[in-house]
Design a protein around this motif. Structure first.
Motif, PDB file in Angstrom:
ATOM      1  N   THR A 145     -38.291 -25.192   1.737  1.00 43.11           N
ATOM      2  CA  THR A 145     -37.738 -26.506   2.729  1.00 43.11           C
ATOM      3  C   THR A 145     -37.358 -27.362   1.927  1.00 43.11           C
ATOM      4  O   THR A 145     -38.012 -28.038   0.979  1.00 43.11           O
ATOM      5  CB  THR A 145     -39.295 -26.066   3.644  1.00 43.11           C
ATOM      6  N   VAL A 149     -43.834 -27.607   6.155  1.00 41.57           N
ATOM      7  CA  VAL A 149     -44.099 -26.965   7.023  1.00 41.57           C
ATOM      8  C   VAL A 149     -45.793 -27.483   7.610  1.00 41.57           C
ATOM      9  O   VAL A 149     -46.624 -27.163   7.316  1.00 41.57           O
ATOM     10  CB  VAL A 149     -44.125 -25.883   7.229  1.00 41.57           C
ATOM     11  N   SER A 151     -46.293 -28.143  11.161  1.00 37.88           N
ATOM     12  CA  SER A 151     -46.391 -28.466  12.895  1.00 37.88           C
ATOM     13  C   SER A 151     -45.704 -26.796  12.988  1.00 37.88           C
ATOM     14  O   SER A 151     -44.753 -26.001  12.560  1.00 37.88           O
ATOM     15  CB  SER A 151     -45.437 -29.980  13.095  1.00 37.88           C
ATOM     16  N   LYS A 152     -46.194 -26.335  13.770  1.00 38.88           N
ATOM     17  CA  LYS A 152     -46.248 -25.112  14.773  1.00 38.88           C
ATOM     18  C   LYS A 152     -45.109 -25.853  15.805  1.00 38.88           C
ATOM     19  O   LYS A 152     -45.332 -24.472  16.300  1.00 38.88           O
ATOM     20  CB  LYS A 152     -47.286 -24.427  15.666  1.00 38.88           C
ATOM     21  N   ASP A 153     -44.637 -26.450  16.103  1.00 36.88           N
ATOM     22  CA  ASP A 153     -43.846 -27.474  17.037  1.00 36.88           C
ATOM     23  C   ASP A 153     -42.817 -27.898  16.703  1.00 36.88           C
ATOM     24  O   ASP A 153     -41.497 -27.036  17.236  1.00 36.88           O
ATOM     25  CB  ASP A 153     -44.799 -28.335  17.670  1.00 36.88           C
ATOM     26  N   THR A 154     -42.280 -28.213  15.360  1.00 32.90           N
ATOM     27  CA  THR A 154     -41.415 -28.298  14.873  1.00 32.90           C
ATOM     28  C   THR A 154     -40.940 -27.764  13.535  1.00 32.90           C
ATOM     29  O   THR A 154     -41.690 -27.807  12.791  1.00 32.90           O
ATOM     30  CB  THR A 154     -41.775 -30.155  14.344  1.00 32.90           C
ATOM     31  N   TYR A 155     -39.898 -26.786  13.893  1.00 26.21           N
ATOM     32  CA  TYR A 155     -39.118 -26.192  12.743  1.00 26.21           C
ATOM     33  C   TYR A 155     -38.276 -27.339  11.471  1.00 26.21           C
ATOM     34  O   TYR A 155     -38.468 -28.093  11.501  1.00 26.21           O
ATOM     35  CB  TYR A 155     -37.825 -25.598  13.151  1.00 26.21           C
ATOM     36  N   VAL A 156     -38.406 -26.600  10.028  1.00 24.80           N
ATOM     37  CA  VAL A 156     -38.074 -27.725   8.976  1.00 24.80           C
ATOM     38  C   VAL A 156     -36.817 -26.239   8.615  1.00 24.80           C
ATOM     39  O   VAL A 156     -36.738 -25.549   8.428  1.00 24.80           O
ATOM     40  CB  VAL A 156     -39.368 -27.659   8.239  1.00 24.80           C
ATOM     41  N   LYS A 157     -35.575 -27.479   7.772  1.00 26.54           N
ATOM     42  CA  LYS A 157     -34.745 -25.987   7.393  1.00 26.54           C
ATOM     43  C   LYS A 157     -35.194 -26.011   5.620  1.00 26.54           C
ATOM     44  O   LYS A 157     -35.454 -26.265   5.304  1.00 26.54           O
ATOM     45  CB  LYS A 157     -33.201 -26.868   7.546  1.00 26.54           C
ATOM     46  N   GLN A 178     -34.646 -21.268   9.502  1.00 26.38           N
ATOM     47  CA  GLN A 178     -36.124 -23.258   9.663  1.00 26.38           C
ATOM     48  C   GLN A 178     -37.089 -21.933   9.689  1.00 26.38           C
ATOM     49  O   GLN A 178     -37.578 -19.925  10.327  1.00 26.38           O
ATOM     50  CB  GLN A 178     -35.305 -23.597  11.136  1.00 26.38           C
ATOM     51  N   LYS A 180     -41.724 -22.412  11.204  1.00 25.26           N
ATOM     52  CA  LYS A 180     -42.724 -24.105  11.196  1.00 25.26           C
ATOM     53  C   LYS A 180     -43.755 -22.825  11.543  1.00 25.26           C
ATOM     54  O   LYS A 180     -43.945 -21.866  11.449  1.00 25.26           O
ATOM     55  CB  LYS A 180     -42.349 -23.769  12.898  1.00 25.26           C
TER      56      LYS A 180
END
Length: 518
Positions: A145, A149, A151-157, A178, A180
């Motif tokens: 990534t 990682v 957050s369970k709200d914001t995706y990480v590429k 992505q 999360k």
């Protein structure tokens, strides 16, 4: 004189007898059979000296019939190995795809099963299928990534490199995505986190049909690692609606081994998931395309409570729901509940049967009641769907880490008594003699094979996961510790599996004994 004549007579008879047998009548001795020249491996191993830096000690591979299988204990993404072998007969030629193999020298790629073809000096041929797996033998997912990682709200590429470990075919091994976090208590309470993966484009994944969205379940509070898998397989056998497919995997994120996970499909409307008509904002027919969840946390944007029983209903799909669509599904759920509790509720034309697919409800119910799933009692992960012009149905089944006697704060911890039946809609259905009759018939139908298969599944996966469990609990040493909400913590993986199997054995026996009192 008489003795001499008698002797001459005997000699004459012998001569006459011998002359009567022609050459074709002579008995020839049976020749001693010569050994048949055969092709075959006498030994097959991977030596550390020929695979520098990849393994710490020599690995002897097991040759059984025409199969050779071995697990390399080290985790590596380099699947090219030099094999050292001996053949049964000198002069045997060994090839892979017409490439001559030299013991201790030739480098071979074992990313997929490899066929070795052996031909002896006399022309005898034997083929071997060689499967070399790494680490624990399970597929390994390498996640990279662009950042942590958290957050369970914001995706990480990021990206994923997939090593199927010769377990299944994987057409694409490198996929952009992505990632999360996901879950509720499992995300907040536990150091081993569950994740949601979102591929940039649909792709098949370890033999499962193509999709974008996938889930990695951590099973941190389930020390057998298998309760959800067992329930999913049971659901699939009894054809519970859209029961998820799943695979056990090892997960490595940014170089760190995270342990054993269950890879499974996301609960969503999709042709390979909940296969119903997708409801869009422009859809003119708003009678279907809904996916609804009972979820006490009410953590979706759109939700409502039923008028009569105050059940918390969240809208999973469509995500971008219009006001008329929301009004329709809210009204339908309220009418269903009202019909269940009406004076004519058992009437097949105007009662609950007008609104629900009873068979679908029963299949979902059977899975959850059999494993005594804590969350199946009007709390969360209780999914309903409604297709265009269709009745309300139940599925997919979901969330079984607190099943099978693994929850210490409710009656679900005991193998006795009905549990899922006590949900507000289910208890009403249980008061209908027609429902009860069908339920007993369904149990009688599935009990001999589908339900009994649960115990074979437990035995199979306990062996399948032995190496993976050892690595998982080396990373997360919890076997002798209480993890919320465990009923027991027994110190070893095998004892945890034995406890689970004993619970399920007692549970099914109790249901057998009490099915007629339902």
């Amino acid at each position: 004189m008489r003795k001499q004549l008698l002797l001459l007579l005997l000699i004459a008879m012998c001569v006459w007898s011998c002359s009567k047998n022609g050459p074709e009548d002579k008995v020839t001795p049976t020749p001693t059979p010569t050994a048949v020249d055969s092709a075959g491996f006498a030994s097959f191993k991977i030596e550390a000296k020929n695979n520098s830096g990849k393994i710490a000690a020599d690995l002897n591979c097991t040759v059984t019939g025409d199969s050779i299988i071995a697990i390399v204990p080290e985790m590596t993404q380099n699947n090219k190995w030099v094999v050292t072998f001996d053949t049964k007969k000198t002069g045997t030629v060994v090839k892979v795809n017409d490439t001559l193999q030299t013991s201790g020298t030739t480098v071979t790629d074992f990313s997929r099963p490899v066929i070795y073809s052996l031909t002896s000096a006399t022309g005898a041929v034997k083929n071997y299928t060689v499967k070399l797996r790494v680490f624990t033998g399970l597929p390994v997912l390498y996640l990279t990534t662009t950042g942590p990682v958290v957050s369970k709200d914001t995706y990480v590429k990021g990206k994923i490199d997939i090593d199927p470990n010769v377990d299944v075919e994987q057409p694409i091994n490198h996929i952009s995505l992505q990632i999360k976090g996901r879950g509720n208590s499992t995300w907040v309470l536990f150091p081993k986190k569950p994740y949601r993966l979102k591929f940039d484009a649909k792709a098949a994944f370890l033999g499962m049909p193509a999709a974008k969205n996938w889930v990695l379940l951590a099973n941190y509070d389930d020390k057998t690692l298998m309760r959800t898998k067992i329930a999913f397989e049971y659901a699939r056998r009894i054809k519970s609606d859209f029961a998820p497919q799943s695979r056990f995997v090892e997960v490595v994120m940014n170089g760190e081994f995270l342990g054993n996970y269950l890879l499974t499909s996301q609960v969503e409307v999709q042709e390979n998931r909940v296969n119903i008509t997708e409801l869009k904002a422009a859809s003119t027919d708003i009678t279907g395309g809904y996916l609804v969840e009972i979820d006490s946390k009410l953590d979706e944007t759109n939700w409502f409570r039923t008028t009569l029983k105050n059940l918390p209903m969240t809208i999973k799909e469509p995500e971008e729901i219009t006001a008329p669509q929301l009004a329709y599904i809210k009204d339908y759920m309220n009418k269903t509940e009202a019909a269940l509790y009406s004076a004519d509720w058992k009437d097949p034309n105007i009662g609950y049967a007008k609104y629900i697919d009873a068979e679908s409800f029963m299949r979902w119910y059977m899975v959850n009641e059999t494993v005594k799933n804590q969350d199946s009692w009007d709390f969360s992960s209780v999914f309903y769907y409604k297709n265009v012009n269709g009745k309300l149905s139940m599925g997919p089944v979901w969330d079984f880490d607190l099943s099978g006697g693994n929850c210490n704060y409710s009656p679900s911890q005991y193998f006795i008594d009905w549990y899922t039946r006590n949900g507000l809609w289910m208890i009403r259905l249980a008061q209908d003699p027609a429902w009860n009759f069908k339920w007993r018939a369904k149990w009688a139908e599935e009990r001999p094979k589908a339900t009994s298969q649960i115990f074979s599944d437990i035995d199979y996966y306990s062996k399948y996961l032995q190496l993976s469990a050892a690595q998982n609990f080396k990373k997360w040493p919890t076997l002798d510790q209480y993890v919320w909400p465990n009923v027991v913590w027994l110190g070893t993986y095998d004892k945890e599996v034995q406890y689970y199997k004993a619970f399920m054995t007692q549970r099914v026996a109790w249901m057998d004994a009490n099915i007629n009192s339902y």
